[in-house]
Design a protein around this motif. Structure first.
Motif, PDB file in Angstrom:
ATOM      1  N   ALA A 170       0.663  -1.281   0.115  1.00 61.48           N
ATOM      2  CA  ALA A 170       0.162  -0.161   0.466  1.00 61.48           C
ATOM      3  C   ALA A 170       0.771   1.647   0.009  1.00 61.48           C
ATOM      4  CB  ALA A 170      -0.466   0.302   1.471  1.00 61.48           C
ATOM      5  N   ASP A 171       2.586   1.507   0.455  1.00 55.68           N
ATOM      6  CA  ASP A 171       3.023   2.599   0.287  1.00 55.68           C
ATOM      7  C   ASP A 171       3.700   2.474  -0.987  1.00 55.68           C
ATOM      8  OD1 ASP A 171       2.744   3.005   3.165  1.00 55.68           O
ATOM      9  OD2 ASP A 171       3.668   1.067   3.321  1.00 55.68           O
ATOM     10  N   VAL A 172       3.458   2.090  -1.965  1.00 59.29           N
ATOM     11  CA  VAL A 172       4.246   1.567  -3.016  1.00 59.29           C
ATOM     12  C   VAL A 172       3.844   3.141  -4.193  1.00 59.29           C
ATOM     13  CG1 VAL A 172       4.737   0.630  -5.523  1.00 59.29           C
ATOM     14  CG2 VAL A 172       4.618  -0.625  -3.200  1.00 59.29           C
ATOM     15  N   ASP A 173       4.385   3.728  -5.232  1.00 60.18           N
ATOM     16  CA  ASP A 173       4.265   5.058  -5.822  1.00 60.18           C
ATOM     17  C   ASP A 173       3.998   3.986  -6.853  1.00 60.18           C
ATOM     18  OD1 ASP A 173       4.238   7.155  -7.199  1.00 60.18           O
ATOM     19  OD2 ASP A 173       5.356   8.023  -5.876  1.00 60.18           O
ATOM     20  N   GLU A 174       2.685   4.119  -7.602  1.00 62.99           N
ATOM     21  CA  GLU A 174       2.250   3.446  -8.706  1.00 62.99           C
ATOM     22  C   GLU A 174       3.002   4.069  -9.892  1.00 62.99           C
ATOM     23  OE1 GLU A 174      -1.571   3.491  -9.402  1.00 62.99           O
ATOM     24  OE2 GLU A 174      -2.850   2.520  -7.446  1.00 62.99           O
ATOM     25  N   ASN A 175       3.635   5.509  -9.586  1.00 63.58           N
ATOM     26  CA  ASN A 175       4.168   6.097 -10.946  1.00 63.58           C
ATOM     27  C   ASN A 175       5.544   5.372 -11.326  1.00 63.58           C
ATOM     28  OD1 ASN A 175       1.686   7.796 -11.694  1.00 63.58           O
ATOM     29  ND2 ASN A 175       2.601   9.647  -9.630  1.00 63.58           N
ATOM     30  N   ALA A 176       6.814   5.249  -9.934  1.00 63.35           N
ATOM     31  CA  ALA A 176       7.362   4.828  -9.683  1.00 63.35           C
ATOM     32  C   ALA A 176       7.983   3.255 -10.935  1.00 63.35           C
ATOM     33  CB  ALA A 176       7.493   4.428  -8.661  1.00 63.35           C
ATOM     34  N   ILE A 177       6.381   2.393 -10.258  1.00 61.50           N
ATOM     35  CA  ILE A 177       5.721   1.250 -11.044  1.00 61.50           C
ATOM     36  C   ILE A 177       6.188   1.492 -12.684  1.00 61.50           C
ATOM     37  CG2 ILE A 177       4.657  -0.702 -11.149  1.00 61.50           C
ATOM     38  CD1 ILE A 177       6.375  -1.391  -8.576  1.00 61.50           C
ATOM     39  N   LYS A 178       5.177   2.358 -13.121  1.00 55.65           N
ATOM     40  CA  LYS A 178       5.187   3.235 -13.991  1.00 55.65           C
ATOM     41  C   LYS A 178       6.587   3.042 -15.429  1.00 55.65           C
ATOM     42  CE  LYS A 178       0.175   4.016 -13.667  1.00 55.65           C
ATOM     43  NZ  LYS A 178      -0.480   5.374 -13.459  1.00 55.65           N
ATOM     44  N   ARG A 179       7.122   4.116 -14.318  1.00 51.34           N
ATOM     45  CA  ARG A 179       8.711   4.611 -14.725  1.00 51.34           C
ATOM     46  C   ARG A 179       9.485   3.498 -15.472  1.00 51.34           C
ATOM     47  NH1 ARG A 179      11.025   9.463 -15.253  1.00 51.34           N
ATOM     48  NH2 ARG A 179       8.228   9.776 -15.524  1.00 51.34           N
ATOM     49  N   TYR A 180       9.076   2.066 -14.167  1.00 54.87           N
ATOM     50  CA  TYR A 180       9.801   1.403 -14.494  1.00 54.87           C
ATOM     51  C   TYR A 180       9.777   0.601 -15.821  1.00 54.87           C
ATOM     52  CZ  TYR A 180      12.497  -3.120 -13.858  1.00 54.87           C
ATOM     53  OH  TYR A 180      13.367  -4.504 -14.045  1.00 54.87           O
ATOM     54  N   VAL A 182       8.189   1.393 -18.052  1.00 57.07           N
ATOM     55  CA  VAL A 182       8.607   1.784 -19.582  1.00 57.07           C
ATOM     56  C   VAL A 182      10.078   1.978 -20.161  1.00 57.07           C
ATOM     57  CG1 VAL A 182       8.575   4.264 -20.437  1.00 57.07           C
ATOM     58  CG2 VAL A 182       6.563   4.064 -19.552  1.00 57.07           C
ATOM     59  N   LEU A 183      10.877   2.363 -18.935  1.00 57.80           N
ATOM     60  CA  LEU A 183      12.079   2.217 -18.901  1.00 57.80           C
ATOM     61  C   LEU A 183      12.970   1.263 -19.136  1.00 57.80           C
ATOM     62  CD1 LEU A 183      13.029   4.221 -16.061  1.00 57.80           C
ATOM     63  CD2 LEU A 183      13.391   5.159 -18.654  1.00 57.80           C
ATOM     64  N   ARG A 184      12.028  -0.279 -18.851  1.00 56.78           N
ATOM     65  CA  ARG A 184      12.495  -1.251 -19.058  1.00 56.78           C
ATOM     66  C   ARG A 184      12.011  -1.734 -20.372  1.00 56.78           C
ATOM     67  NH1 ARG A 184      16.182  -5.355 -19.206  1.00 56.78           N
ATOM     68  NH2 ARG A 184      15.480  -7.265 -18.070  1.00 56.78           N
ATOM     69  N   GLU A 185      10.910  -1.253 -20.916  1.00 58.57           N
ATOM     70  CA  GLU A 185      10.362  -2.059 -21.991  1.00 58.57           C
ATOM     71  C   GLU A 185      11.100  -1.163 -23.205  1.00 58.57           C
ATOM     72  OE1 GLU A 185       5.849  -2.100 -24.287  1.00 58.57           O
ATOM     73  OE2 GLU A 185       6.376  -0.357 -23.050  1.00 58.57           O
ATOM     74  N   LYS A 186      11.889  -0.207 -23.354  1.00 59.89           N
ATOM     75  CA  LYS A 186      12.633   0.426 -24.038  1.00 59.89           C
ATOM     76  C   LYS A 186      14.007  -0.494 -24.574  1.00 59.89           C
ATOM     77  CE  LYS A 186      10.568   5.107 -23.964  1.00 59.89           C
ATOM     78  NZ  LYS A 186      11.002   6.583 -24.292  1.00 59.89           N
ATOM     79  N   VAL A 187      14.155  -0.678 -22.799  1.00 62.27           N
ATOM     80  CA  VAL A 187      15.992  -2.006 -23.159  1.00 62.27           C
ATOM     81  C   VAL A 187      15.779  -3.135 -24.355  1.00 62.27           C
ATOM     82  CG1 VAL A 187      18.092  -2.502 -21.741  1.00 62.27           C
ATOM     83  CG2 VAL A 187      16.774  -0.697 -21.017  1.00 62.27           C
TER      84      VAL A 187
END
Length: 643
Positions: A170-180, A182-187
């Protein structure tokens, strides 16, 4: 190989002290000698080392070399030394001691075997762990920290795997998950972890407490935790971006710095920090010959990214203090809690030693960090390609911090070329010219800094710096390893501003051509998903601010009468450390004083005052350095931190 004292003496004069040889000039088994004994016994893989007593470095000659002083009473030394080795540590250390003659003087050769792994670490009983244990790092003896304890006790669990009780998904920031994602998919668009749900993804990344799968660990909280949760759990684990007017720390008491505190998921903080720094950077332009189109120039964004990523990835999160990014007029200092796990001699070489492997893995997966320990080498290459002075790095075990310094001064602008013309007859190399620029901007340079700039060894750096000294461009200060150089009588540190001036030397030869073309920063746009605002709302900062005058004498030491009475009634063995710290803060208020001056006022030993009080007060921010750019400055001075 068993070396004789004569062979060790020749090695010292050939290559100076090294990881397995230490020279000591005194005849007594001082605390410094015992620290070397402890370091040799502890250092993994070293197999031990030699101590040569009765040999000292003579710095009174042009080219310092080791000379024989001799040991006056070798029998007494051996008795005292063996007794201390047997009783000062948590376990007895048995040295091999022999007396040999060099130049008809007695020299004592000591061999210390490395202890078996099961007996490490050896430490001073009076100090305990971790501070009482030492390691041999390069040619120095360094007090251990909590990070070193894992080396000795073979603890394979990194700190970033430590569970954080009560912190859940519950303490996880969803925006950080989304950013990971996006970045991982580009790699790697086909990466298997992209198919996982959020909980499975965090588990795959090592961000979940293995014992309680619903809880995060330190890596999960720092990489993906909400800002409010981080603040309530680890309030000091943040990044402070500090803008300081001028080239020195709070040099003008009427012109205070401004600070932006940043905390939140590291993948998001990275972007905010780079954006804030880039918005403050001066933007210049280069117009190549026979070209009508000007090109933008400045600090390469990839170099800035590498520096910031290294700071977030390699800092010690055991230390509850922020990472500081300090923006001066002429440079950026990134001060990180936690010394470098790699020795300074190996910085930039292939291979990485990671303090936070799971945090580092996420940066590697998203292509934000170099994967083979080549980040520092990449920074140097990018800065040199942009014709900027290469970055320099300082690692301090004593203060448990690491500093990366990026000079913003453009090495080959028109003003510099005009300024460097006065030195053309000397046929200086490019690194030597960079050293002149560095001293003009920062105020001083030492062997280590020059080695990093020129990418050379210690001997080459010493030769180049001595040459600049022989031409009166530099003046040396300090002795031995603490030697550093400031501007000499032949070095005019003022930029010419394009005006013709009478050169300080007569031109007789043409200058070496510096033919490297200006770096095209259009290729720097590959920073993944980072949007940078490149428009300046204010004109570029003036980078020509002259450096601090290192030769300015300190103010006369006037002590208030009531304060002098407090000092007079101090016991010779005063144990109230808070009382002495309070007095030091008072006498250093509104003025810089050296350790020698402070110890003289208190009538106590200089080494004792530095070790017991000044270093602790610097760490606690009660005092600030005069020469923050060079912590080991032999003329270092201290002032009370008004903030």
């Amino acid at each position: 190989m068993n070396y004789s004292a004569q062979e060790l003496f020749e090695i010292l004069n050939d290559q100076d002290e090294c990881p397995w040889i230490e020279a000591k000039g005194g005849s007594d088994s001082s605390h410094s000698v015992m620290e070397t004994v402890c370091a040799f016994a502890n250092e993994p893989g070293l197999d031990g080392g030699y101590i040569l007593m009765g040999v000292a470095l003579d710095t009174t000659v042009l080219f310092p070399q080791y000379k024989i002083k001799g040991v006056n009473d070798p029998d007494k030394f051996q008795r005292d030394f063996a007794t201390q080795c047997a009783g000062m540590f948590n376990l007895p250390i048995r040295p091999e001691v022999t007396v040999e003659k060099i130049h008809e003087k007695n020299v004592i050769k000591i061999w210390i075997n490395e202890l078996p792994a099961r007996q490490k670490p050896a430490y001073f009983r009076a100090d305990g762990l971790p501070i009482g244990a030492l390691r041999r790092i390069g040619s120095t003896d360094q007090h251990c920290t909590d990070d070193d304890m894992h080396v000795f006790y073979q603890d394979t669990t990194s700190y970033d795997q430590t569970p954080v009780t009560g912190i859940t998904m519950a303490d996880v920031d969803e925006n950080a998950i989304k950013r990971y994602r996006v970045l991982r998919e580009k790699v790697n668009p086909s990466a298997e972890e992209l198919t996982y749900d959020d909980a499975e993804l965090l588990q795959a990344l090592g961000c979940i407490n293995r014992e309680k799968p619903n809880e995060l660990n330190v890596a999960g909280l720092l990489l993906f935790g909400k800002s409010i949760t981080q603040r309530s759990t680890f309030p000091m684990l943040r990044v402070d971006y500090i803008r300081v007017p001028g080239n020195q720390w709070v040099s003008d008491p009427d012109d205070r710095f401004t600070t932006i505190d940043m905390r939140g998921p590291l993948l998001l903080v990275l972007y905010r920090l780079i954006d804030a720094i880039n918005a403050d950077l001066p933007k210049g332009f280069l117009l190549p010959d026979n070209d009508l189109q000007a090109e933008s120039s400045g600090l390469p964004l990839k170099a800035l990214r590498e520096a910031i990523v290294n700071a977030l990835m390699h800092r010690s999160y055991r230390e509850h203090r922020p990472t500081q990014v300090i923006r001066y007029n002429n440079r950026i200092d990134i001060i990180n809690p936690g010394f470098s796990l790699k020795s300074e001699e190996k910085l930039g070489q292939p291979g990485s030693e990671t303090r936070n492997p799971f945090i580092a893995a996420v940066f590697h997966d998203t292509n934000l960090a170099e994967t083979k320990g080549s980040g520092i080498r990449a920074m140097r290459r990018l800065m040199q390609a942009a014709h900027l002075v290469p970055p320099t790095f300082e690692s301090s075990r004593e203060h448990n911090e690491f500093t990366a310094r990026l000079l913003l001064h453009h090495f080959l602008d028109e003003k510099d070329l005009d300024w460097l013309q006065q030195f053309e007859p000397l046929n200086l190399t490019d690194p030597q010219k960079q050293a002149l620029i560095f001293v003009r901007e920062v105020g001083a340079i030492d062997n280590q800094t020059y080695r990093q700039m020129a990418d050379c060894d210690t001997l080459k750096a010493s030769t180049d710096l001595r040459m600049l000294k022989s031409h009166n461009l530099f003046a040396s200060k300090g002795k031995g390893k603490a030697t550093y150089y400031i501007s000499g009588p032949g070095l005019n540190t003022e930029a010419t501003d394009g005006l013709s001036t009478e050169p300080t030397v007569v031109l007789s030869t043409q200058p070496p051509k510096i033919s490297a073309p200006p770096h095209d920063l259009k290729d720097e746009s590959d920073i993944t998903d980072i949007e940078i605002n490149t428009e300046l709302s204010t004109p570029p900062l003036n980078l020509s601010t002259p450096p601090h005058d290192l030769s300015t004498p300190p103010p006369s030491i006037l002590i208030d009468e009531s304060l002098q009475k407090e000092i007079d009634i101090l016991n010779r063995r005063e144990h109230d450390s808070d009382k002495i710290k309070g007095i030091i803060k008072e006498i250093c208020k509104d003025r810089y004083l050296s350790a020698r001056q402070i110890s003289g006022i208190l009538n106590k030993g200089e080494d004792y005052i530095k070790r017991k009080y000044l270093s602790e007060m610097i760490k606690s921010k009660d005092l600030v350095y005069l020469h923050a750019e060079m912590i080991n400055h032999p003329e270092q001075a201290y002032k009370t931190n008004e903030n």
